[in-house]
Design an enzyme around this catalytic site. Structure first.
Site, mmCIF file in Angstrom:
data_model
loop_
_atom_site.group_PDB
_atom_site.id
_atom_site.type_symbol
_atom_site.label_atom_id
_atom_site.label_comp_id
_atom_site.label_asym_id
_atom_site.label_seq_id
_atom_site.Cartn_x
_atom_site.Cartn_y
_atom_site.Cartn_z
ATOM 1 N N ASP A 18 -3.270 25.034 8.919
ATOM 2 C CA ASP A 18 -3.410 26.770 9.859
ATOM 3 C C ASP A 18 -2.283 28.125 9.726
ATOM 4 O O ASP A 18 -1.438 27.364 9.598
ATOM 5 C CB ASP A 18 -3.427 26.533 11.323
ATOM 6 C CG ASP A 18 -4.454 27.297 11.664
ATOM 7 O OD1 ASP A 18 -5.535 27.945 11.215
ATOM 8 O OD2 ASP A 18 -4.748 27.646 13.261
ATOM 9 N N HIS A 35 -4.245 32.870 1.777
ATOM 10 C CA HIS A 35 -5.153 32.373 1.717
ATOM 11 C C HIS A 35 -4.596 31.716 0.670
ATOM 12 O O HIS A 35 -4.834 30.810 -0.122
ATOM 13 C CB HIS A 35 -6.357 31.956 1.489
ATOM 14 C CG HIS A 35 -7.257 32.654 2.632
ATOM 15 N ND1 HIS A 35 -6.693 31.534 3.360
ATOM 16 C CD2 HIS A 35 -7.746 33.108 3.551
ATOM 17 C CE1 HIS A 35 -7.603 32.512 4.643
ATOM 18 N NE2 HIS A 35 -8.351 33.013 4.170
ATOM 19 N N LEU A 129 -0.942 9.381 -6.241
ATOM 20 C CA LEU A 129 -1.661 10.067 -4.684
ATOM 21 C C LEU A 129 -2.707 10.246 -4.541
ATOM 22 O O LEU A 129 -3.563 10.682 -5.638
ATOM 23 C CB LEU A 129 -0.876 10.575 -4.098
ATOM 24 C CG LEU A 129 -1.813 11.905 -2.906
ATOM 25 C CD1 LEU A 129 -0.403 11.607 -1.737
ATOM 26 C CD2 LEU A 129 -1.520 13.310 -3.218
HETATM 27 C C1 IPE Z 1 -9.044 24.852 10.948
HETATM 28 O O1 IPE Z 1 -8.657 26.194 11.154
HETATM 29 C C2 IPE Z 1 -9.769 25.095 9.861
HETATM 30 C C3 IPE Z 1 -8.879 24.514 8.604
HETATM 31 C C4 IPE Z 1 -7.484 24.529 8.368
HETATM 32 C C5 IPE Z 1 -9.702 24.608 7.471
HETATM 33 P P1 IPE Z 1 -9.253 27.638 11.560
HETATM 34 O O2 IPE Z 1 -8.676 28.487 11.849
HETATM 35 O O3 IPE Z 1 -11.133 27.213 11.134
HETATM 36 O O4 IPE Z 1 -9.284 26.730 13.489
HETATM 37 P P2 IPE Z 1 -9.852 27.930 14.747
HETATM 38 O O5 IPE Z 1 -11.357 28.232 14.852
HETATM 39 O O6 IPE Z 1 -8.641 28.128 15.053
HETATM 40 O O7 IPE Z 1 -10.060 26.241 15.620
HETATM 41 C C1 IPE Z 2 -6.210 27.909 7.479
HETATM 42 O O1 IPE Z 2 -6.051 29.727 7.737
HETATM 43 C C2 IPE Z 2 -7.720 28.378 6.330
HETATM 44 C C3 IPE Z 2 -8.244 28.077 6.307
HETATM 45 C C4 IPE Z 2 -9.357 27.735 7.769
HETATM 46 C C5 IPE Z 2 -9.569 28.271 5.058
HETATM 47 P P1 IPE Z 2 -6.693 30.081 8.797
HETATM 48 O O2 IPE Z 2 -7.461 31.554 7.758
HETATM 49 O O3 IPE Z 2 -7.559 29.831 9.629
HETATM 50 O O4 IPE Z 2 -5.471 31.562 9.513
HETATM 51 P P2 IPE Z 2 -5.411 31.718 11.140
HETATM 52 O O5 IPE Z 2 -5.516 30.837 12.201
HETATM 53 O O6 IPE Z 2 -6.352 33.134 10.941
HETATM 54 O O7 IPE Z 2 -4.436 32.775 10.867
HETATM 55 MG MG MG Z 3 -6.808 29.472 11.404
#
Ligand code: IPE
Ligand code: IPE
Ligand code: MG
Length: 235
Positions: A18, A35, A129
């Protein structure tokens, strides 16, 4: 700090990757750039995990709730996943990594499902892995699909914990010993709900693109010092 020789290496590590969006926003870049960087980090961490002797690595790449994002972002993420599966097969082969998928294939574009099946097949014989890619994955959705499988199978009345565990997406992979979440949030966001019953949790403030192999080693060193009791006691 390098990992001590005596460190206990978790067999299965799950990572909630995240913070990509915030990483990009902080730099005045579009979220998509976060990303892209996040994917580079994932490759680095896959190699580091393999090097330290982790057997199974589950990476949360796209949740069943991530469809709520703008169609631009969802489209970019799907494109990134697709491009990665096609262009990095060699990377996985070179490193003896076996790819498997968790999540609901029926909600995914058909071409991505085909690409996932192709890399699963092409890497099925590797004994390094095991990389479990959670794409269109949700813990609740996985449990619902497992219960449905049992209900539609030959033994619908045999509904116990063992039967549910055996009907989950990856019954061949042991429950995660350690779940790491980056990005400074303290929640599971629907990741491996059934399997995480006794996982150790580690939260890092690092945004995923900044997460390093040293951070991974730090999380493992921390795990190594935990006392796991599984409801019993160790005396
Ligand atoms: C969790 O992150 C999902 C992934 C890392 C794929 P999110 O950014 O979607 O989670 P929330 O919305 O903060 O809970
Ligand atoms: C995690 O990073 C990647 C996915 C959920 C696909 P985020 O896109 O949730 O990044 P933040 O949390 O908005 O910074
Ligand atoms: Mg996120």
């Amino acid at each position: 700090m390098a990992l001590e020789q005596s460190a206990l290496i978790p067999a299965h590590v799950g990572i909630i990757m995240d913070g990509n969006g915030r990483w990009a926003t902080q730099r005045g870049l579009p979220r998509s750039e976060g990303h892209r960087q996040g994917l580079e980090t994932a490759k680095k961490i896959v190699l580091a995990a393999s090097r330290v002797g982790i057997r199974y690595l589950s990476l949360y790449a796209f949740s069943t709730e991530n469809w709520k994002r703008t169609s631009d972002e969802v489209g970019f993420l799907m494109g990134l996943i697709k491009h990665h599966l096609r262009s990095e097969l060699d990377f996985y082969k070179r490193n003896g990594i076996r790819i498997v998928h968790s999540g609901d294939p029926t909600g995914l574009p058909q071409d991505i499902v085909r690409d996932i099946r192709d890399v699963e097949t092409a890497t099925a014989h590797f004994d390094g892995l095991v990389l479990n890619m959670a794409i269109n994955y949700g813990g609740r959705d996985e449990i619902v699909r497992a219960v449905r499988r049992i209900a539609q199978g030959p033994n619908p009345g045999a509904l116990d914990a063992a039967a549910i565990a055996a009907a989950l997406d990856r019954p061949d992979i042991p429950d995660p010993d350690l779940i790491i979440r980056t990005g400074g949030e303290y929640r599971l966001s629907n990741f491996l709900l059934w399997e995480s019953a006794y996982s150790e949790l580690f939260f890092s403030d690092a945004l995923w693109p900044d997460f390093s192999s040293l951070d991974l080693e730090g999380a493992i060193a921390d795990f190594s010092r935990r006392e796991r009791r599984f409801g019993g006691h160790n005396e």
